[in-house]
Every structure is written in structure tokens, then in C-alpha cells.
Design a protein around this motif. Structure first.
Motif, PDB file in Angstrom:
ATOM      1  N   HIS A   1       0.886  -1.267  -0.014  1.00 56.12           N
ATOM      2  CA  HIS A   1      -0.026  -0.169   0.132  1.00 56.12           C
ATOM      3  C   HIS A   1       0.856   1.324   0.257  1.00 56.12           C
ATOM      4  CE1 HIS A   1      -2.745  -3.061   1.253  1.00 56.12           C
ATOM      5  NE2 HIS A   1      -3.679  -2.351   0.931  1.00 56.12           N
ATOM      6  N   SER A   2       2.211   1.134  -0.445  1.00 55.30           N
ATOM      7  CA  SER A   2       3.080   2.494  -0.377  1.00 55.30           C
ATOM      8  C   SER A   2       2.972   2.904  -1.641  1.00 55.30           C
ATOM      9  CB  SER A   2       4.617   1.875  -0.040  1.00 55.30           C
ATOM     10  OG  SER A   2       4.736   1.303   1.192  1.00 55.30           O
ATOM     11  N   PRO A   3       3.192   4.284  -1.924  1.00 56.42           N
ATOM     12  CA  PRO A   3       3.182   4.785  -3.194  1.00 56.42           C
ATOM     13  C   PRO A   3       4.104   3.952  -4.407  1.00 56.42           C
ATOM     14  CG  PRO A   3       3.871   6.325  -1.568  1.00 56.42           C
ATOM     15  CD  PRO A   3       3.783   5.114  -0.955  1.00 56.42           C
ATOM     16  N   PRO A   4       3.624   4.210  -5.591  1.00 57.23           N
ATOM     17  CA  PRO A   4       4.263   3.429  -6.471  1.00 57.23           C
ATOM     18  C   PRO A   4       5.880   3.414  -6.672  1.00 57.23           C
ATOM     19  CG  PRO A   4       2.048   4.326  -7.484  1.00 57.23           C
ATOM     20  CD  PRO A   4       2.523   4.964  -5.931  1.00 57.23           C
TER      21      PRO A   4
ATOM     22  N   ARG B   1       5.777  -8.537  -7.517  1.00 54.41           N
ATOM     23  CA  ARG B   1       4.574  -7.533  -8.009  1.00 54.41           C
ATOM     24  C   ARG B   1       3.261  -8.230  -7.881  1.00 54.41           C
ATOM     25  NH1 ARG B   1       7.067  -5.983 -11.870  1.00 54.41           N
ATOM     26  NH2 ARG B   1       7.839  -3.795 -11.361  1.00 54.41           N
ATOM     27  N   ALA B   2       3.270  -9.375  -8.444  1.00 58.52           N
ATOM     28  CA  ALA B   2       1.861 -10.181  -8.539  1.00 58.52           C
ATOM     29  C   ALA B   2       1.562 -10.199  -6.849  1.00 58.52           C
ATOM     30  CB  ALA B   2       2.187 -11.436  -9.154  1.00 58.52           C
ATOM     31  N   GLU B   3       2.534 -10.601  -5.857  1.00 60.80           N
ATOM     32  CA  GLU B   3       2.121 -10.914  -4.664  1.00 60.80           C
ATOM     33  C   GLU B   3       1.465  -9.435  -3.926  1.00 60.80           C
ATOM     34  OE1 GLU B   3       2.576 -13.033  -0.841  1.00 60.80           O
ATOM     35  OE2 GLU B   3       2.175 -13.558  -2.848  1.00 60.80           O
ATOM     36  N   LEU B   4       2.137  -8.341  -4.395  1.00 63.07           N
ATOM     37  CA  LEU B   4       1.773  -7.258  -3.687  1.00 63.07           C
ATOM     38  C   LEU B   4       0.291  -6.860  -4.093  1.00 63.07           C
ATOM     39  CD1 LEU B   4       4.913  -5.014  -3.692  1.00 63.07           C
ATOM     40  CD2 LEU B   4       4.103  -6.301  -2.130  1.00 63.07           C
ATOM     41  N   ALA B   5      -0.123  -7.148  -5.602  1.00 67.60           N
ATOM     42  CA  ALA B   5      -1.374  -6.974  -6.208  1.00 67.60           C
ATOM     43  C   ALA B   5      -2.302  -7.703  -5.429  1.00 67.60           C
ATOM     44  CB  ALA B   5      -1.335  -7.160  -7.560  1.00 67.60           C
ATOM     45  N   LEU B   6      -2.025  -9.125  -5.117  1.00 66.47           N
ATOM     46  CA  LEU B   6      -2.893  -9.974  -4.409  1.00 66.47           C
ATOM     47  C   LEU B   6      -3.375  -9.530  -2.908  1.00 66.47           C
ATOM     48  CD1 LEU B   6      -4.385 -12.653  -4.253  1.00 66.47           C
ATOM     49  CD2 LEU B   6      -2.113 -13.701  -3.515  1.00 66.47           C
ATOM     50  N   ILE B   7      -2.217  -8.944  -2.299  1.00 67.85           N
ATOM     51  CA  ILE B   7      -2.401  -8.465  -0.839  1.00 67.85           C
ATOM     52  C   ILE B   7      -3.242  -7.310  -1.244  1.00 67.85           C
ATOM     53  CG2 ILE B   7      -1.326  -6.982   1.037  1.00 67.85           C
ATOM     54  CD1 ILE B   7       1.364  -8.707   0.083  1.00 67.85           C
ATOM     55  N   ARG B   8      -3.274  -6.166  -1.872  1.00 63.59           N
ATOM     56  CA  ARG B   8      -4.050  -5.306  -2.198  1.00 63.59           C
ATOM     57  C   ARG B   8      -5.746  -5.812  -2.400  1.00 63.59           C
ATOM     58  NH1 ARG B   8       0.445  -2.951  -4.636  1.00 63.59           N
ATOM     59  NH2 ARG B   8      -0.292  -3.847  -6.490  1.00 63.59           N
TER      60      ARG B   8
ATOM     61  N   GLY C   1      -6.641  -7.931   0.944  1.00 62.19           N
ATOM     62  CA  GLY C   1      -6.688  -7.219   2.259  1.00 62.19           C
ATOM     63  C   GLY C   1      -5.423  -7.437   3.273  1.00 62.19           C
ATOM     64  N   TYR C   2      -4.872  -8.628   2.960  1.00 59.81           N
ATOM     65  CA  TYR C   2      -3.869  -9.196   3.936  1.00 59.81           C
ATOM     66  C   TYR C   2      -3.011  -9.720   3.260  1.00 59.81           C
ATOM     67  CZ  TYR C   2      -5.949 -13.980   3.562  1.00 59.81           C
ATOM     68  OH  TYR C   2      -6.321 -15.083   2.985  1.00 59.81           O
ATOM     69  N   SER C   3      -1.778  -9.925   3.838  1.00 63.50           N
ATOM     70  CA  SER C   3      -0.285 -10.507   3.649  1.00 63.50           C
ATOM     71  C   SER C   3      -0.166 -11.536   4.301  1.00 63.50           C
ATOM     72  CB  SER C   3       0.783  -9.597   3.447  1.00 63.50           C
ATOM     73  OG  SER C   3       0.837  -9.102   4.953  1.00 63.50           O
ATOM     74  N   THR C   4       0.565 -12.652   3.696  1.00 58.86           N
ATOM     75  CA  THR C   4       1.310 -13.816   4.390  1.00 58.86           C
ATOM     76  C   THR C   4       2.624 -13.836   4.547  1.00 58.86           C
ATOM     77  OG1 THR C   4       0.941 -15.189   2.550  1.00 58.86           O
ATOM     78  CG2 THR C   4      -1.103 -14.836   4.015  1.00 58.86           C
ATOM     79  N   ASN C   5       3.364 -14.629   5.431  1.00 60.18           N
ATOM     80  CA  ASN C   5       4.618 -14.944   5.202  1.00 60.18           C
ATOM     81  C   ASN C   5       4.811 -16.269   5.752  1.00 60.18           C
ATOM     82  OD1 ASN C   5       7.626 -15.373   5.734  1.00 60.18           O
ATOM     83  ND2 ASN C   5       7.293 -14.109   7.649  1.00 60.18           N
ATOM     84  N   GLY C   6       5.183 -17.291   5.013  1.00 59.48           N
ATOM     85  CA  GLY C   6       5.284 -18.761   5.353  1.00 59.48           C
ATOM     86  C   GLY C   6       6.622 -19.172   5.368  1.00 59.48           C
ATOM     87  N   GLY C   7       7.505 -18.488   6.229  1.00 57.95           N
ATOM     88  CA  GLY C   7       8.670 -19.076   6.312  1.00 57.95           C
ATOM     89  C   GLY C   7       9.643 -18.397   5.185  1.00 57.95           C
ATOM     90  N   GLU C   8       9.255 -16.943   4.727  1.00 55.62           N
ATOM     91  CA  GLU C   8      10.190 -16.523   3.896  1.00 55.62           C
ATOM     92  C   GLU C   8      11.051 -15.571   4.356  1.00 55.62           C
ATOM     93  OE1 GLU C   8       7.319 -14.112   1.364  1.00 55.62           O
ATOM     94  OE2 GLU C   8       5.802 -15.845   1.718  1.00 55.62           O
TER      95      GLU C   8
END
Length: 247
Positions: free
Chosen positions: A143-146, A172-179, A182-189
Motif C-alpha cells: 500500500h506504499s506509493p508506486p 509485484r504479483a504478490e503485492l497486487a494480491l495483498i491489495r 486485504g492481507y499479506s502472508t509469510n510462510g517462512g520467507e
């Protein structure tokens, strides 16, 4: 002047490695043990650090460091508004709840409520989180500026584990999915032993002022918990954003 610089470097390392002893600080900072010892005594006298559990050979930060840090970053009112929301989230999930804020090109952990369960992951307050590999960081980055997003995508994505996203197109695709969801995930990254779900706390201008997350030992996180925790952190983030908008 060098003594002052060394003392501040030692304070920073105590924050990262606490509880920590003279030997480890001397080794990682490449400073004589006598120099480290003098600086630790100075910091203890000034109230910045204290012995860990009464053991004078290992040191941790005091609340003074956290208090000053909150004022320096302007996060004291944010923390006050966030803690009741975090308490509700911890009560519901019985897992550790983290609050992080954007700081420059990073995300910094400013509050933590720990799980009552024996198996837990403890991150020190003030810890810098990688924005491309942590749940809080990705929630903020999405959700940061482009221009901020592009700077991260083109600046080189550091690999922390085998599952870290280091390809700019994938991120970039992951960030679009988050937007979108509405939420992000981290699975051991970031660390193999940590799994987390986070949502951004957005200000009136739509930019992230913080992120709130549920953090779980990887072995306790199941596939069905990601969307469940996602719904909960979205609700918590929205509640916190509403509280902040009235202040």
C-alpha cells in the motif's frame, strides 16, 4: 567523540541481540572487551540497559530506550490506540500479535503482545523487518506509493530463506494480491520458523501508517489458518485505523 560513537553502536547491538554479554558484543563490533565493558556501565548508569534477570554478565534494554524511541518516531499515540485492539486479537487467536510501522525503506517492530503458549517466537522491539519477506513488511509495501514499490523491486531482493520471493515479477504479483484480498502472508520467507498474517493500517490518505499481524511458529500454522487470521487482522487494522482517525 569515538567513545560516544562506540557507546551508541553497543546500545544498538544490545537492542538487536539482547540478552547479550560482553564477549559477544566485543566480537561482533570488533572492539576491546574493556571498551565494551566501560560503555555498558555508562549505559546502565544512565538507565538505558539493565542486567538480564539480575545476571550482570548479560544485558537487555530498559523501558527508557523504548519510550524515547516511540517519541522519536512519533508512535506513542499509535501504540496507545493499538494495544487494546492487539489485546482483542491475541485473546481471539491466542497467538503473538505484532505492530510494525514504516521507517524509511524498512518496517520496524514497535509493539508485541506474546502468546500464552509455551512454544513462541520472540522478536525484540525495534527489530527491522524486511519489507519483501515479512508479513508486516509486505502489508506496508503493498500500500506504499508506486515509486516506493518500484524502488524495492529494482533495488535487489535479498534471499533470507529458500521460500523468499526474490523475483521482482513474482513480488509485484504478490503485492497486487495483498491489495485485492486485504492481507499479506509469510510462510517462512524471512525465517524458516516463523509464519504470519498481517493487514495494513491505512491513514486518511490511504497510505500505511502501520501493520498489525498474527505471528505463529511455522509448525503451528496450517493452511486453513491463513484466511481465518487474514479476516481477523483486516478487522483489527480497520478498527485501529478508525480509532486513529478520531484523534
Amino acid at each position: 567523540m569515538q567513545n560516544v560513537v562506540n557507546t551508541l553502536r553497543i546500545l544498538e547491538e544490545v537492542a538487536v541481540r539482547q540478552p547479550v554479554g560482553v564477549g559477544e558484543l566485543s566480537r561482533v563490533l570488533d572492539l576491546p572487551k574493556s571498551t565494551v565493558q566501560r560503555a555498558l556501565r555508562t549505559l546502565a548508569t544512565a538507565g538505558w540497559i539493565r542486567p538480564a534477570g539480575g545476571e550482570v554478565t548479560r544485558w537487555v534494554l530498559t523501558a527508557k530506550a523504548l519510550h524515547v524511541g516511540r517519541h522519536a518516531t512519533g508512535e506513542l499515540s499509535l501504540r496507545d490506540a493499538a494495544v487494546p485492539v492487539m489485546e482483542d486479537l491475541r485473546r481471539t487467536t491466542e497467538e503473538t500479535i505484532h505492530l510494525a510501522v514504516p521507517e524509511g525503506d524498512s518496517a520496524v517492530l514497535i509493539e508485541r503482545l506474546e502468546t500464552p503458549k509455551v512454544l513462541r517466537i520472540i522478536l525484540p522491539l525495534g527489530k527491522t523487518l524486511p519489507v519483501h519477506a515479512s508479513a508486516n513488511g509486505k502489508a506496508i509495501l503493498a500500500h506504499s506509493p508506486p515509486e516506493v514499490i518500484e524502488r524495492h523491486l529494482t533495488g535487489g531482493l535479498v534471499r533470507h530463506t529458500a521460500t523468499t520471493i526474490t523475483d521482482p515479477g513474482r513480488l509485484r504479483a504478490e503485492l497486487a494480491l495483498i491489495r485485492e484480498r486485504g492481507y499479506s502472508t509469510n510462510g517462512g520467507e524471512w525465517r524458516d520458523d516463523i509464519a504470519a498474517v498481517a493487514a495494513p493500517v491505512l491513514g486518511r490518505d490511504g497510505r500505511p501508517v502501520a501493520a498489525i499481524s498474527v505471528s505463529v511458529p511455522s509448525m503451528r500454522m496450517t493452511a486453513d489458518l491463513y484466511p481465518e487470521y487474514g479476516r481477523l487482522v483486516i478487522e483489527a487494522a480497520a478498527t485501529l485505523a478508525e480509532r486513529l482517525s478520531t484523534r
